[in-house]
Design a protein around this motif. Structure first.
Motif, PDB file in Angstrom:
ATOM      1  N   ALA A  77       0.826  -1.218   0.000  1.00 14.69           N
ATOM      2  CA  ALA A  77       0.000   0.000   0.000  1.00 14.69           C
ATOM      3  C   ALA A  77       0.858   1.266   0.000  1.00 14.69           C
ATOM      4  O   ALA A  77       0.534   2.236  -0.686  1.00 14.69           O
ATOM      5  N   GLU A  78       1.984   1.250   0.731  1.00 18.98           N
ATOM      6  CA  GLU A  78       2.843   2.444   0.794  1.00 18.98           C
ATOM      7  C   GLU A  78       3.435   2.781  -0.572  1.00 18.98           C
ATOM      8  O   GLU A  78       3.488   3.943  -0.964  1.00 18.98           O
ATOM      9  N   LYS A  79       3.872   1.738  -1.305  1.00 18.39           N
ATOM     10  CA  LYS A  79       4.411   1.942  -2.660  1.00 18.39           C
ATOM     11  C   LYS A  79       3.330   2.495  -3.582  1.00 18.39           C
ATOM     12  O   LYS A  79       3.590   3.384  -4.395  1.00 18.39           O
ATOM     13  N   VAL A  80       2.116   1.944  -3.459  1.00 17.94           N
ATOM     14  CA  VAL A  80       1.001   2.379  -4.310  1.00 17.94           C
ATOM     15  C   VAL A  80       0.663   3.841  -4.008  1.00 17.94           C
ATOM     16  O   VAL A  80       0.474   4.643  -4.925  1.00 17.94           O
ATOM     17  N   ALA A  82       2.670   6.112  -2.801  1.00 16.10           N
ATOM     18  CA  ALA A  82       3.776   6.934  -3.319  1.00 16.10           C
ATOM     19  C   ALA A  82       3.653   7.147  -4.828  1.00 16.10           C
ATOM     20  O   ALA A  82       3.965   8.220  -5.342  1.00 16.10           O
ATOM     21  N   GLU A  83       3.178   6.115  -5.546  1.00 15.27           N
ATOM     22  CA  GLU A  83       3.033   6.199  -7.004  1.00 15.27           C
ATOM     23  C   GLU A  83       1.841   7.043  -7.426  1.00 15.27           C
ATOM     24  O   GLU A  83       1.939   7.862  -8.321  1.00 15.27           O
ATOM     25  N   VAL A  84       0.657   6.773  -6.786  1.00 13.48           N
ATOM     26  CA  VAL A  84      -0.592   7.371  -7.288  1.00 13.48           C
ATOM     27  C   VAL A  84      -1.327   8.249  -6.282  1.00 13.48           C
ATOM     28  O   VAL A  84      -2.357   8.833  -6.604  1.00 13.48           O
ATOM     29  N   GLY A  85      -0.821   8.315  -5.056  1.00 11.11           N
ATOM     30  CA  GLY A  85      -1.440   9.195  -4.068  1.00 11.11           C
ATOM     31  C   GLY A  85      -2.575   8.591  -3.274  1.00 11.11           C
ATOM     32  O   GLY A  85      -3.199   9.251  -2.454  1.00 11.11           O
ATOM     33  N   SER A  86      -2.866   7.307  -3.510  1.00 15.86           N
ATOM     34  CA  SER A  86      -3.925   6.629  -2.750  1.00 15.86           C
ATOM     35  C   SER A  86      -3.634   5.131  -2.725  1.00 15.86           C
ATOM     36  O   SER A  86      -2.930   4.630  -3.602  1.00 15.86           O
ATOM     37  N   PRO A  87      -4.165   4.406  -1.708  1.00 15.34           N
ATOM     38  CA  PRO A  87      -3.851   2.968  -1.625  1.00 15.34           C
ATOM     39  C   PRO A  87      -4.510   2.128  -2.713  1.00 15.34           C
ATOM     40  O   PRO A  87      -4.184   0.966  -2.880  1.00 15.34           O
TER      41      PRO A  87
END
Length: 199
Positions: A77-80, A82-87
């Motif tokens: 979830a943290e990577k997601v 960071a990539e798109v601004g939401s889990p």
């Protein structure tokens, strides 16, 4: 009148221009993830925004996802974020295929299902409203749609890495002439994209 109803039913069943697509990235030796479901090998190979993905996702109206892919989203979830601004990166309704009870991601339009993909595909087609259906993964879920005669296209991005072992791209035997190569596109120095029509 009866003929008109039949025509409407046929259009609803096929979906005018609508496709069910398996869009996935794979290693050179045919694996979409490592044995422990890691996708870390994929990220250094390129930027999604400089690929066909933005155009592809704009034409998707519904998603199908297996439990291993969904659990990867939860674990990372943290990577997601960071990539798109939401889990959860998708606005489209998503069907999660699993025989287990899985946690929900808040704010995501999720439907947890099990059973024959044929029954659920009709529901997905209605929700997609004329747009495409994306089989996100894994390979066996895509194979179930193929087995049911519901898969129209494979869009496979092949990365310039080998994993040796892991989760296979498409664990089915598909012999010629079932797949017809429609296009080949180089994506930087790390990937190539192949598009196949399923006949």
């Amino acid at each position: 009148m009866e003929r008109k109803l039949l025509l409407v039913q046929l259009l609803m069943n096929k979906g005018e221009g609508m496709k069910t697509q398996y869009f996935a990235a794979t290693s050179l030796d045919g694996f979409i993830a490592t044995e422990d479901n890691s996708l870390d090998w994929l990220f250094p190979l390129g930027d999604l925004n400089h690929s066909s993905y933005p155009e592809f996702i704009a034409n998707v109206g519904a998603l199908a996802m297996g439990s291993a892919t969904y659990e990867w989203m939860i674990r990372n979830a943290e990577k997601v974020v960071a990539e798109v601004g939401s889990p959860w990166p998708y606005t489209q309704p998503t069907w999660i295929f699993s025989s287990r009870t899985l946690p929900r991601i808040e704010g995501a339009d999720l439907r947890f299902v099990k059973g024959d993909v044929r029954d659920i595909h009709a529901e997905m087609r209605t929700a997609a409203r004329g747009k495409n259906i994306w089989i996100v993964g894994g390979g066996d879920l895509a194979g179930q749609f193929y087995d049911a005669g519901l898969l129209d296209e494979l869009i496979i991005q092949i990365g310039s890495v080998t994993l040796g072992k892991g989760k296979p791209l498409f664990p089915r035997q598909v012999l010629s002439p079932n797949l017809c190569l429609m296009s080949v596109q180089q994506l930087g120095s790390g990937m190539v994209e192949l598009r196949y029509e399923v006949r």
